[in-house]
Design a protein around this motif. Structure first.
Motif, mmCIF file in Angstrom:
data_model
loop_
_atom_site.group_PDB
_atom_site.id
_atom_site.type_symbol
_atom_site.label_atom_id
_atom_site.label_comp_id
_atom_site.label_asym_id
_atom_site.label_seq_id
_atom_site.Cartn_x
_atom_site.Cartn_y
_atom_site.Cartn_z
ATOM 1 N N ASP A 1 -16.408 13.020 4.340
ATOM 2 C CA ASP A 1 -15.407 14.039 4.722
ATOM 3 C C ASP A 1 -15.574 15.385 4.006
ATOM 4 O O ASP A 1 -14.614 15.950 3.495
ATOM 5 C CB ASP A 1 -13.991 13.520 4.387
ATOM 6 C CG ASP A 1 -13.520 12.497 5.402
ATOM 7 O OD1 ASP A 1 -14.116 12.453 6.489
ATOM 8 O OD2 ASP A 1 -12.584 11.732 5.086
ATOM 9 N N SER B 1 -15.973 19.343 3.403
ATOM 10 C CA SER B 1 -15.716 20.667 3.989
ATOM 11 C C SER B 1 -16.394 21.663 3.084
ATOM 12 O O SER B 1 -16.328 21.549 1.860
ATOM 13 C CB SER B 1 -14.222 20.971 4.031
ATOM 14 O OG SER B 1 -13.586 20.023 4.859
ATOM 15 N N GLU C 1 -16.679 20.914 8.293
ATOM 16 C CA GLU C 1 -15.234 20.634 8.273
ATOM 17 C C GLU C 1 -15.096 19.129 8.422
ATOM 18 O O GLU C 1 -15.447 18.559 9.452
ATOM 19 C CB GLU C 1 -14.572 21.395 9.442
ATOM 20 C CG GLU C 1 -13.112 21.104 9.650
ATOM 21 C CD GLU C 1 -12.232 22.091 8.900
ATOM 22 O OE1 GLU C 1 -12.148 23.237 9.352
ATOM 23 O OE2 GLU C 1 -11.643 21.677 7.874
ATOM 24 N N LYS C 2 -14.693 18.468 7.348
ATOM 25 C CA LYS C 2 -14.475 17.013 7.353
ATOM 26 C C LYS C 2 -15.668 16.275 7.939
ATOM 27 O O LYS C 2 -15.545 15.484 8.880
ATOM 28 C CB LYS C 2 -13.221 16.666 8.167
ATOM 29 C CG LYS C 2 -11.937 17.242 7.617
ATOM 30 C CD LYS C 2 -11.218 16.224 6.777
ATOM 31 C CE LYS C 2 -9.996 16.827 6.110
ATOM 32 N NZ LYS C 2 -9.685 16.237 4.828
ATOM 33 N N GLU D 1 -14.117 20.308 -0.314
ATOM 34 C CA GLU D 1 -13.357 19.061 -0.064
ATOM 35 C C GLU D 1 -14.337 17.930 0.158
ATOM 36 O O GLU D 1 -15.458 18.157 0.601
ATOM 37 C CB GLU D 1 -12.537 19.201 1.229
ATOM 38 C CG GLU D 1 -11.133 19.736 1.022
ATOM 39 C CD GLU D 1 -10.434 19.853 2.379
ATOM 40 O OE1 GLU D 1 -10.179 18.818 3.008
ATOM 41 O OE2 GLU D 1 -10.194 21.001 2.806
ATOM 42 N N GLY D 2 -13.896 16.700 -0.076
ATOM 43 C CA GLY D 2 -14.744 15.525 0.178
ATOM 44 C C GLY D 2 -15.701 15.259 -0.971
ATOM 45 O O GLY D 2 -15.571 15.831 -2.054
#
Ligand SMILES: Nc1ncnc2c1ncn2[C@@H]1O[C@H](COP(=O)(O)OP(=O)(O)OP(=O)(O)O)[C@@H](O)[C@H]1O
Length: 508
Positions: A305, A307, A318-319, A355-356
């Motif tokens: 996931d 980003s 994105e994810k 992120e992730g």
């Protein structure tokens, strides 16, 4: 004091034993002062050289440890200028500028104390004239510092433009970009020259003012001193002594006047250098306790996931998630600009994921730390860089402990041995200018050999987008086939033939 005593002896008309002793003491003191000054100068210069070297080393070390984003948005010419020119200018503070400012201040203080003892009122009157010089210094120091900053900026831009011309020399020759490239450089050098002229104008203004002011001060002093003598406030001997000392003092004031704005100029460079040294370095969490269980883990790479955006505005991922099994050959495909190379760089920890997470053999690269993560991956970029050392050493950079035999085995596996032997000095052939005299395919095969000697469990190759001749392509594919055994091979593939050798194809 010598002057004063000369006048005293002259007034007495006879020289007694005490006077001779006093003169001998003055001469010996003079000698001691000269020797001490030479010793201090030597110590100071040694320290200045040491600090100069230290600053250069710090700037060099810093420029090696910056995050990838810094190199993306700052031109290499700017870093070069910082290293070569700005550190020299900043080091000038210790080299001579600081000394040229501090030494006159100390001398002035010593002279003033002695002069005050001889006649404080006359000395104070004299010093009042010189306060004007100090005020003028203060007024011109700021423009000098500003012009120093502008010159540093302009110098960095000139280096940047020159680097651009040299890097793009092929395109420049092809398209006759003389007027665009060279004009840009000429324009910037004109800007530099105009700043330099401004600096010289400020310097000349100071010089002119000081010379005129020096003469004026001497005349004023003589007028005031005459009045003091007429009123019997001071003896002729003391006036002569104060005037002699004032001569030496005013030279120091002049020196101070010239050196202070120069010091400000150097401080402007130092500000830039120290600003550079404070930039945050590449984040590295080195967790020595983390042992990567390469053998126990089924997945080599697990992208969870993620980003990511380079500039915080446009998202490249994105994810996004994907899984790469251990010991499989995976081709990563996708449209141009889709993020294939970015994914490779994220695996290598060149940029921070917003992120992730990315796990290598089950461990997050955040926990692993950059050095450990990069040790797990042998990366072959699209356009590999070859250093200005021999072909053998270029391959050895993959693993500094590799023996000559291991290097030859790796080169054979990478299908590079034959063309290396064909070079003038075989493995000892020196690479010049990043390997411009080799073909793209040959450069990539040397990089493959470098990746082989690294012996990392993951081989990550960004296939060259530039067209390779059929023979080069076939040889690179053969090399990849060799690598497949016991390794996880991830290829960012641009050609069908490369996709064909993969076990799995992943679209990004
Ligand atoms: N250093 C960078 N700074 C800012 N944006 C970048 C940077 N590198 C790549 N990009 C942008 O990120 C996006 C993904 O680029 P990337 O190089 O990963 O694509 P790619 O799939 O490898 O392309 P190609 O197949 O053409 O090599 C592109 O839009 C690109 O312009």
């Amino acid at each position: 004091m010598v002057t004063k005593n000369v006048f005293v002896v002259a007034q007495k008309g006879v020289m007694v034993k005490n006077d001779v002793v006093l003169f001998v003491v003055y001469i010996v003191a003079g000698f001691v002062a000269v020797i001490l000054s030479a010793v201090f100068m030597k110590i100071y210069n040694n320290e200045a050289k040491r600090s100069s070297l230290e600053i250069k080393q710090l700037v060099f070390a810093k420029s090696m440890r910056l995050p990838m984003r810094y190199y993306d948005i700052h031109h290499s010419g700017e870093i070069m200028s910082k290293f070569v020119y700005e550190t020299d200018m900043a080091n000038d503070i210790y080299g001579s500028r600081l000394r040229r400012v501090l030494a006159p201040i100390i001398s002035v203080a010593v002279y003033v104390i002695v002069m005050m003892q001889l006649c404080w009122s006359l000395t104070l009157t004299l010093l009042l004239f010189n306060v004007l010089i100090v005020v003028l210094n203060g007024l011109l120091a700021k423009p000098m510092s500003q012009v120093g900053k502008a010159m540093a900026d302009s110098n960095a831009k000139m280096t940047e433009k020159l680097t651009n011309i040299l890097l793009g020399i092929e395109v420049k020759k092809l398209y006759d970009l003389k007027y665009i490239n060279e004009d840009k450089y000429a324009k910037e050098s004109n800007v530099y020259v105009s700043h330099q002229k401004k600096k010289m104008a400020i310097g000349a203004l100071l010089e002119m003012f000081y010379n005129g002011f020096d003469l004026l001060c001497a005349l004023l002093f003589l007028a005031v001193a005459t009045a003091f003598i007429q009123n019997d406030w001071v003896s002729v001997g003391n006036v002569a002594a104060i005037y002699t000392m004032y001569g030496a003092l005013s030279i120091r004031f002049l020196q101070l006047g010239k050196s202070y704005p120069e010091l400000m100029n150097c401080l402007a460079y130092a500000e830039r250098v120290f600003g550079f040294l404070q930039i945050d370095e590449e984040r590295d969490i080195l967790n020595s306790e983390t042992t990567v269980r390469v053998f126990n883990c089924e997945n080599a790479v697990d992208v969870v996931d993620i980003s990511f955006s380079y500039d915080g505005k446009r998202k490249v991922f994105e994810k996004r998630s994907l899984l790469i099994e251990k010991n499989k050959t995976v081709a990563i495909v996708g449209k141009s600009g889709g993020g294939k190379s970015t994914l490779a760089k994220l695996m290598l920890g060149f940029y921070n994921i917003q992120e992730g997470d990315i796990l290598l053999f089950g461990t997050s690269i955040k926990k692993l730390g950059l050095i450990n993560a990069r040790n797990l991956i042998a990366y072959i970029p699209q356009e590999p860089y070859l250093f200005g050392v021999s072909i053998k050493e270029n391959i050895r950079y993959g693993n500094l402990k590799a023996s000559d035999e291991e290097i030859i085995i790796a080169a054979k596996l990478a299908n590079a041995h034959d063309f290396i032997m064909y070079q003038k000095e075989g493995y000892d052939t020196l690479i010049i200018n990043g390997g411009k005299s080799l073909s793209g395919g040959e450069r990539q095969r040397i990089a493959i050999a470098r990746a082989i000697v690294k012996d990392a469990p993951i081989i990550l190759m960004d296939e060259a987008t530039s067209a390779l001749d059929n023979e080069s392509e076939r040889r690179i594919h053969e090399a990849l086939e060799q690598l497949k055994h016991n390794k996880t091979v991830i290829v960012i593939a641009h050609r069908q033939e490369t996709i064909n050798i993969a076990d799995t194809v992943v679209e990004v």
